[in-house]
Design a protein around this motif. Structure first.
Motif, short mmCIF file in Angstrom:
data_model
loop_
_atom_site.label_atom_id
_atom_site.label_comp_id
_atom_site.label_asym_id
_atom_site.label_seq_id
_atom_site.Cartn_x
_atom_site.Cartn_y
_atom_site.Cartn_z
N TYR A 14 0.90 -1.21 0.17
CA TYR A 14 0.10 0.09 -0.10
C TYR A 14 0.81 1.14 -0.09
N ASP A 15 1.93 1.18 0.96
CA ASP A 15 2.61 2.38 0.98
C ASP A 15 3.51 2.71 -0.49
N GLN A 16 3.84 1.51 -1.15
CA GLN A 16 4.49 1.54 -2.59
C GLN A 16 3.56 2.28 -3.65
N GLN A 17 2.28 1.75 -3.49
CA GLN A 17 1.34 2.43 -4.40
C GLN A 17 0.87 3.74 -4.29
N VAL A 18 0.68 4.16 -2.79
CA VAL A 18 0.65 5.63 -2.62
C VAL A 18 1.62 6.40 -3.12
N VAL A 37 -8.50 11.55 -1.78
CA VAL A 37 -9.44 10.81 -2.09
C VAL A 37 -9.17 9.64 -2.78
N LEU A 38 -7.91 9.58 -3.88
CA LEU A 38 -7.89 8.52 -4.61
C LEU A 38 -7.00 7.44 -3.94
N SER A 39 -6.37 7.80 -2.97
CA SER A 39 -5.68 6.81 -2.07
C SER A 39 -6.51 6.25 -0.94
N THR A 40 -7.79 6.53 -0.85
CA THR A 40 -8.69 6.00 0.15
C THR A 40 -9.85 5.20 -0.49
N PRO A 41 -9.69 3.88 -0.07
CA PRO A 41 -10.77 3.05 -0.79
C PRO A 41 -12.28 3.80 -0.30
N HIS A 82 -4.20 -16.75 0.65
CA HIS A 82 -2.78 -16.59 0.99
C HIS A 82 -2.44 -16.36 2.62
N PRO A 83 -1.41 -17.15 3.07
CA PRO A 83 -1.32 -16.96 4.58
C PRO A 83 -0.65 -15.39 5.00
N ASP A 84 -0.16 -14.72 3.97
CA ASP A 84 0.17 -13.51 4.57
C ASP A 84 -0.47 -12.43 3.92
N VAL A 85 -1.55 -12.59 3.41
CA VAL A 85 -2.46 -11.43 3.20
C VAL A 85 -2.91 -10.56 4.37
N THR A 86 -3.00 -9.39 3.82
CA THR A 86 -3.17 -8.17 4.93
C THR A 86 -4.27 -7.27 4.40
N GLN A 87 -5.20 -6.46 5.26
CA GLN A 87 -5.83 -5.47 4.70
C GLN A 87 -5.34 -4.60 3.86
N ASP A 88 -3.96 -4.03 4.24
CA ASP A 88 -3.29 -3.06 3.46
C ASP A 88 -3.06 -3.56 2.07
N GLU A 89 -2.52 -4.69 1.94
CA GLU A 89 -2.12 -5.38 0.54
C GLU A 89 -3.66 -5.56 -0.37
N VAL A 90 -4.62 -5.85 0.24
CA VAL A 90 -6.07 -5.96 -0.22
C VAL A 90 -6.28 -4.52 -0.84
N ILE A 91 -6.26 -3.51 -0.08
CA ILE A 91 -6.43 -2.23 -0.39
C ILE A 91 -5.42 -1.60 -1.59
N ALA A 92 -4.31 -2.13 -1.48
CA ALA A 92 -3.36 -1.73 -2.43
C ALA A 92 -3.77 -2.31 -3.75
N LEU A 93 -3.99 -3.47 -3.83
CA LEU A 93 -4.24 -4.17 -4.96
C LEU A 93 -5.70 -3.77 -5.56
#
Length: 422
Positions: A14-18, A37-41, A82-93
């Protein structure tokens, strides 16, 4: 990537995408409030999933669905297990899906889902129960005109079939367009299974023509040999490229004389890994990424090319088969080194184009054949690449990712302004 390096990479996806969004936003002259606005789901749903295991004990899992932006249409994006899925990852994707759908001019916004689970440790019955409970928790927020999930990492047509069946049971709506990537018998598209790999190969061919003089004889290394990597290798070999290296989670193999793609696919299917290919040199994934080749295609997970190994990459061109395989720091290093990077939101968009055809077919009654769908995927990918390449030349001292994101973000912002959302 060793653990010490992984720990040093403190910025998550998420940090990378922002960071990438703000870079492009600065070039486009977007204000801080618009970038916020664009960085917030628009919505993130967290769910608790409880199933009774084969041992009779209750197992508890956490899952998410991020609905990033709906300015251009209903949310669209896959679900990963995936065992390493996080909320931030899902938001970034989900944010990346917004840019991807916009770039390909598809009538969708961006969404993504995930469950923190290792599916290999579940029985088939447990996997089915998990999948159905996920839909039970989310059915109010999905639909063919609301949010259309699809397969992603460790999910497949069978899981989409369970999703669909559960959705119909709960809602009473025989809405087959609510999920894509389904089995053919349930309205799935034959081309969908290979559409991402076809798209990556199409973009690799187009970019090789611009930057390397053509795809014929170009040496290719593919990191990741799941669905995307496998079909990418098959199509590129048909186009005249020379596949010299591939890897999976257990390691890789490099053979400068060329790898027989069909043979290594059969070996992976029968033995579980490409490392059992009889010819060539066995290498680690880290070694594979910095091996000499014309085109490097990272088609596994995010952040595999970073500030630590980017200076050692020997490829002349990188095509992102995975989502987020290069960090923002790696992007900067590649730009400085003059190595073009074709971004994920363009390179791996063939999958969502295939999903779009499946969705439209389900909506309108199976009006497109597999051959027509394949031609449409190739045409959409080629047109998108040409648009990005023209923007890249127009911007001057910027990279291909900036050009692609500039096109995507402008379309989303203009749609939001037209609708009164900004």
């Amino acid at each position: 990537m060793n653990s010490a390096v992984q720990e040093t990479l403190t910025s998550n996806l998420y940090d990378q995408q922002v960071k990438k969004l703000y870079h492009v936003g600065g070039i486009l002259g977007l204000t801080e409030d618009v970038l916020q606005v664009l960085s917030t789901p628009e919505r993130v749903i967290q769910v608790k999933i409880e199933i009774k295991g084969a041992d009779g004990k209750v197992k508890t899992f956490v899952g998410w669905r991020s609905q990033h932006n709906s300015a251009l249409g209903p949310y669209k994006g896959g679900v990963r297990y995936h065992p390493d899925v996080t909320q931030d990852e899902v938001i970034a994707l989900s944010m990346m899906m917004t840019w991807k759908n916009s770039l390909l001019q598809l009538p969708y916004g961006g969404g993504k889902g995930g469950i923190r689970v290792d599916p290999s440790k579940l029985t088939k019955e447990e996997l089915e129960a998990l999948s159905r409970r996920y839909v039970d928790a989310l059915y109010k927020y999905i639909g063919s005109d609301i949010d259309i999930p699809a397969p992603d990492v460790n999910t497949n047509p069978q899981i989409m079939a369970w999703y669909l069946d559960e959705y119909i049971k709960i809602t009473g709506k025989a809405d087959f367009a609510v999920f894509t990537g389904k089995p053919i018998e349930l309205g799935g598209l034959p081309a969908r299974i290979y559409s991402t790999g076809l798209g990556v190969a199409t973009i690799a061919k187009a970019s090789a023509k611009k930057f390397l003089g053509g795809i014929e004889g170009a040496t290719v290394i593919i990191q990741g040999f799941g669905n995307v990597g496998t079909y990418t290798a098959k199509f590129l070999q048909e186009m005249g490229a020379k596949i010299i290296g591939v890897s999976d989670s257990k390691g890789g193999v490099i053979d400068p004389n060329g790898i027989d793609v069909q043979k290594i696919i059969e070996i992976k299917e029968s033995t579980g890994s490409v490392i059992n290919y009889p010819s060539g040199k066995k290498v680690t994934n880290d070694e594979l990424l910095i091996s000499e080749c014309d085109i490097l295609i990272p088609a596994a997970l995010e952040n595999v090319i970073n500030k630590f190994n980017a200076p050692k990459v020997k490829a002349k061109l990188i095509v992102e088969g995975a989502n987020g395989p290069l960090t923002a720091d790696a992007d900067a290093i590649m730009k400085e080194r003059g190595i073009p990077v074709v971004p994920d939101i363009l390179a791996n968009a063939g999958g969502v184009v295939g999903s779009y055809v499946e969705w439209a077919n389900n909506k309108m009654g199976e009006i497109m054949s597999e051959e027509e769908a394949r031609k449409l995927i190739i045409q959409r990918m080629e047109n998108a690449f040409e648009g990005v390449y023209q923007k890249y030349n127009k911007l001057g001292d910027q990279d291909l990712r900036t050009a692609a994101m500039a096109i995507s973000i402008e379309r989303v912002v203009n749609a939001m302004k037209a609708r009164g959302m900004l």
